[in-house]
Design a protein around this motif. Structure first.
Motif, PDB file in Angstrom:
ATOM      1  N   LYS A 160       3.257   5.909  -3.053  1.00 54.52           N
ATOM      2  CA  LYS A 160       4.221   6.992  -2.944  1.00 54.52           C
ATOM      3  C   LYS A 160       4.716   6.949  -1.486  1.00 54.52           C
ATOM      4  O   LYS A 160       4.964   8.699  -1.055  1.00 54.52           O
ATOM      5  CB  LYS A 160       3.944   7.882  -4.060  1.00 54.52           C
ATOM      6  N   ARG A 161       4.610   6.660  -0.318  1.00 51.58           N
ATOM      7  CA  ARG A 161       5.042   6.786   0.784  1.00 51.58           C
ATOM      8  C   ARG A 161       6.138   5.886   1.061  1.00 51.58           C
ATOM      9  O   ARG A 161       5.811   4.889   1.157  1.00 51.58           O
ATOM     10  CB  ARG A 161       3.825   7.060   1.874  1.00 51.58           C
ATOM     11  N   LYS A 162       6.364   6.146   2.516  1.00 51.72           N
ATOM     12  CA  LYS A 162       7.296   5.203   3.147  1.00 51.72           C
ATOM     13  C   LYS A 162       6.448   4.159   3.902  1.00 51.72           C
ATOM     14  O   LYS A 162       5.625   5.007   4.572  1.00 51.72           O
ATOM     15  CB  LYS A 162       8.479   6.070   3.998  1.00 51.72           C
ATOM     16  N   ALA A 163       7.090   3.377   4.215  1.00 51.73           N
ATOM     17  CA  ALA A 163       6.205   2.110   4.791  1.00 51.73           C
ATOM     18  C   ALA A 163       6.748   2.359   6.337  1.00 51.73           C
ATOM     19  O   ALA A 163       7.836   2.415   6.835  1.00 51.73           O
ATOM     20  CB  ALA A 163       6.027   0.726   4.232  1.00 51.73           C
ATOM     21  N   THR A 207       0.858  -1.203   0.716  1.00 54.71           N
ATOM     22  CA  THR A 207      -0.302  -0.642  -0.148  1.00 54.71           C
ATOM     23  C   THR A 207       0.898   1.201   0.519  1.00 54.71           C
ATOM     24  O   THR A 207       1.022   2.497  -0.675  1.00 54.71           O
ATOM     25  CB  THR A 207      -0.692   0.133   1.101  1.00 54.71           C
ATOM     26  N   ALA A 208       2.018   0.957   0.446  1.00 59.71           N
ATOM     27  CA  ALA A 208       2.970   2.494   1.105  1.00 59.71           C
ATOM     28  C   ALA A 208       3.658   2.839  -0.239  1.00 59.71           C
ATOM     29  O   ALA A 208       3.348   4.451  -1.199  1.00 59.71           O
ATOM     30  CB  ALA A 208       3.679   2.216   2.081  1.00 59.71           C
ATOM     31  N   PHE A 209       3.928   1.218  -0.977  1.00 60.95           N
ATOM     32  CA  PHE A 209       4.528   1.296  -2.249  1.00 60.95           C
ATOM     33  C   PHE A 209       3.814   2.187  -3.343  1.00 60.95           C
ATOM     34  O   PHE A 209       3.558   3.723  -4.115  1.00 60.95           O
ATOM     35  CB  PHE A 209       4.933   0.395  -2.986  1.00 60.95           C
ATOM     36  N   LEU A 210       2.353   1.539  -3.033  1.00 62.70           N
ATOM     37  CA  LEU A 210       1.794   2.641  -4.477  1.00 62.70           C
ATOM     38  C   LEU A 210       0.923   3.614  -4.034  1.00 62.70           C
ATOM     39  O   LEU A 210       0.640   4.665  -4.803  1.00 62.70           O
ATOM     40  CB  LEU A 210       0.234   1.307  -4.332  1.00 62.70           C
TER      41      LEU A 210
END
Length: 260
Positions: free
Chosen positions: A252-255, A247-250
């Motif tokens: 575009k944030r840091k997990a 979800t973080a990748f999609l």
């Protein structure tokens, strides 16, 4: 359990285990091995701890070996039991721990000390480090996994030479052999190692534990490492860490991994 031979310090998500017997150059006796087992077990159960660093007190030695005075008069049976128990509660235990363990090797890592460092998931050495397995000079062989892990790390020929000659190698040679990953000045050893540990803490602890298990499977008799990888890869899809990571990748944030 009261710890008399080791120190444990926590810095955010990193734990530092220091073997603290400077008068014995941090040699491993039975009490220290037991304390290390209890310390690693406790830290592995502490979900706030993402990485463990193990090192020796002072600048002279990581661990200068086993405490020879404890087993000088042992029988054949006692010697076998000593090796079996030590491997079970410390050396194999560390290798298979789900929390990453990094050895910060300062000074001498000899005999059981090098065996402990090799049981860790990887190693960083100070530039004054000296490593070796001198057991044959005492009429015995490495008994805490040294004859198995050293060839895995440096190759059969180099391991045979090191074990049979009982010669020490310096830190740069150890790096060239693949025995250690990095060599840094003594004064920078812990900070450098903590820098690597910090990078690890930002990743999924669940995935890292699965990766440790899969890598170790390649070295177990009768175990198919590829099958372990497939099983663990699939298992990751059912974790909260996988959901957060993708979800973080999609987005575009840091997990921010929950570790579940």
């Amino acid at each position: 359990m009261k710890m008399e031979n080791i120190l444990i310090e926590k810095q955010e998500n990193i734990a530092i285990v220091t073997i603290n017997r400077p008068e014995k150059l941090n040699a491993l006796n039975k009490a220290t091995i037991q304390e290390l087992h209890e310390g690693f077990k406790s830290l592995n159960e502490d979900k706030s701890v993402k990485v463990i660093i193990v090192t020796g007190s002072g600048e002279k030695a990581f661990v200068a070996g086993a405490d020879i005075s404890e087993f000088a008069n042992f029988s054949v049976e006692n010697g076998g039991l000593l090796a079996a128990k030590g491997q079970e509660i410390l050396f194999d235990y560390v290798q298979n721990l789900s929390t990453p363990v990094i050895a910060a090797v300062n000074g001498f890592a000899l005999g059981g000390g090098l065996e402990l460092a090799m049981a860790c998931h990887f190693r960083v050495a100070s530039d004054n480090a000296k490593m070796g397995l001198p057991e044959v000079t005492l009429g015995v062989i490495p008994g805490y996994g040294g004859t198995q892990r050293l060839p895995q790390l440096v190759g059969k020929g180099r391991a045979m030479e090191m074990i049979m000659s009982a010669a020490m190698i310096d830190a740069e040679t150890a790096k060239n052999y693949g025995l250690v990953n990095h060599v840094v000045p003594q004064a920078e050893l812990l900070e450098f190692t903590k820098g690597i540990a910090t990078k690890i803490t930002k990743n999924s602890s669940v995935a890292i534990a699965k990766a440790i298990e899969a890598v170790n499977a390649n070295y177990e008799d009768g175990v198919n490492g590829y099958e372990t990888e497939i099983k663990n890869f699939g298992a990751c899809f059912g974790t909260e860490d996988f959901k957060e990571g993708t979800t973080a990748f999609l987005e575009k944030r840091k997990a921010v991994f929950p570790g579940k």
